[in-house]
Scaffold this active site. Structure first.
Site, PDB file in Angstrom:
ATOM      1  N   PRO A  59       0.788  -1.205   0.000  1.00  0.00           N
ATOM      2  CA  PRO A  59       0.000   0.000   0.000  1.00  0.00           C
ATOM      3  C   PRO A  59       0.821   1.257   0.000  1.00  0.00           C
ATOM      4  CG  PRO A  59       0.249  -0.827   2.205  1.00  0.00           C
ATOM      5  CD  PRO A  59       1.240  -1.479   1.340  1.00  0.00           C
ATOM      6  N   GLU A  60       0.499   2.111  -0.903  1.00  0.00           N
ATOM      7  CA  GLU A  60       0.941   3.494  -0.827  1.00  0.00           C
ATOM      8  C   GLU A  60      -0.322   4.314  -0.567  1.00  0.00           C
ATOM      9  OE1 GLU A  60       3.651   4.585  -3.985  1.00  0.00           O
ATOM     10  OE2 GLU A  60       4.111   2.499  -4.379  1.00  0.00           O
ATOM     11  N   HIS A  87      -3.212 -16.372   7.753  1.00  0.00           N
ATOM     12  CA  HIS A  87      -2.735 -14.994   7.938  1.00  0.00           C
ATOM     13  C   HIS A  87      -3.837 -13.996   8.303  1.00  0.00           C
ATOM     14  CE1 HIS A  87       0.906 -16.669   6.421  1.00  0.00           C
ATOM     15  NE2 HIS A  87       0.475 -16.767   5.198  1.00  0.00           N
ATOM     16  N   ARG A 105      19.278  18.828  -0.325  1.00  0.00           N
ATOM     17  CA  ARG A 105      19.372  17.366  -0.303  1.00  0.00           C
ATOM     18  C   ARG A 105      20.193  16.861  -1.477  1.00  0.00           C
ATOM     19  NH1 ARG A 105      15.940  13.688   2.677  1.00  0.00           N
ATOM     20  NH2 ARG A 105      15.080  14.919   4.365  1.00  0.00           N
TER      21      ARG A 105
END
Length: 276
Positions: free
Chosen positions: A2-3, A93, A155
């Site tokens: 999942p994002e 699960h 960065r």
DNA sequence: CCTTCTCCCTGCAAGC
DNA sequence: TGCTTGCAGGGAGAAG
């Protein structure tokens, strides 16, 4: 799995089943996932009314009437499934089960057990270790080209690696980092600190667009993601580059092949012609 | 502080 | 067919 888009899809599935409902039973079928469950988690859930189901970055935040917050992270393979009738026998699960006074059964299944849950008071949320340092929500007004450019300032890492840093912007993972950079026409190898001005605007817009498109499609189902109904998401069919190494770039005005490289230990996909 | 590396766990696909 | 290998969407923690 999942994002942000997948977690948001799950949130939208859970909300109607949980919001306003009382948790009548909570069952843990093991003592831990990635981390141990908080002590007495089941007991602290039972009898609580769910106030809201929210999302921050890739975390689900379930607010309870007791003023506690149940945090749930899906790791890489976590799924929620809702049954509004007698559920089938437990599957392999299935780790956590919630029942509601509305007759719903909500099951959390996670083969890899990279997911985790936590339970803490709402006052503790601001200082919660996992939440305190998160960057802006990419779909909120707090996120735009200027704020993205500022977060990337100084960065030295590649922009692709920086996008995976949840302090820069919250909720982007390996798939949508590649997809957003493709849409923005920015090379994943470019130094993060060079993303500013118009280039930062383009990237911020691309991030918002790809996340919104993915949410609209119910997320991306590669191996694990399912909506809470069990349905697949469909956005994987709309990937421009992710998982398409060696294929022709889908861009109409270039004939390059999609490259697959490793950055920070994770695969990156891009077109060297379109992305600079 | 920034950056890189390793590790957690299971399932699956590819290669032999 | 069966075995081995590598890889998978995340993030914490240690080390440099």
């Amino acid at each position: 799995m999942p994002e942000l888009p997948e977690v948001e899809t799950v949130r939208r599935g859970l909300a109607p089943a949980l919001e306003g409902a009382v948790i009548t039973d909570a069952r843990l079928y093991r003592a831990d996932l990635r981390f141990p469950f908080p002590p007495d988690m089941a007991a602290r859930l039972i009898g609580q009314r769910v106030v809201s189901v929210e999302r921050r970055a890739k975390y689900l935040l379930i607010r309870l009437g007791s003023d506690d917050i149940l945090l749930s992270h899906l790791g890489m393979s976590g799924r929620y499934r809702i049954y509004n009738e007698t559920p089938p026998v437990l599957e392999t699960h299935d780790h956590v089960e919630l029942m509601t006074d509305g007759g719903m059964t909500i099951r959390y299944n996670d083969p890899r057990r990279f997911g985790f849950m936590d339970l803490f008071s709402s006052e503790a949320m601001a200082s919660h270790k996992l939440l305190a340092d998160l960057g802006p929500e990419p779909l909120s007004n707090a996120f735009d080209g200027a704020s993205l450019g500022a977060a990337l300032d100084g960065r030295n890492t590649a922009i692709k690696v920086a996008l995976l840093d949840q302090r820069v912007v919250a909720g982007i993972g390996n798939i949508y980092a590649s997809e957003a950079l493709y849409r923005a026409g920015i090379s994943p190898n470019r130094k993060a600190r060079t993303i500013k001005g118009l280039r930062a605007e383009r990237l911020a817009t691309a991030i918002r667009d790809v996340l919104n498109d993915a949410i609209a499609a119910g997320g991306s189902s590669l191996r694990d993601h399912r909506q809470t109904s069990g349905e697949l998401g469909y956005f994987q069919h709309n990937f421009n580059v992710y998982g398409r190494g060696g294929e022709k770039c889908p861009g109409c005005d270039c004939s390059g092949a999609i490259r697959q490289v490793v950055q920070g230990g994770r695969s990156t996909f891009y077109c060297a012609k379109r992305q600079r």
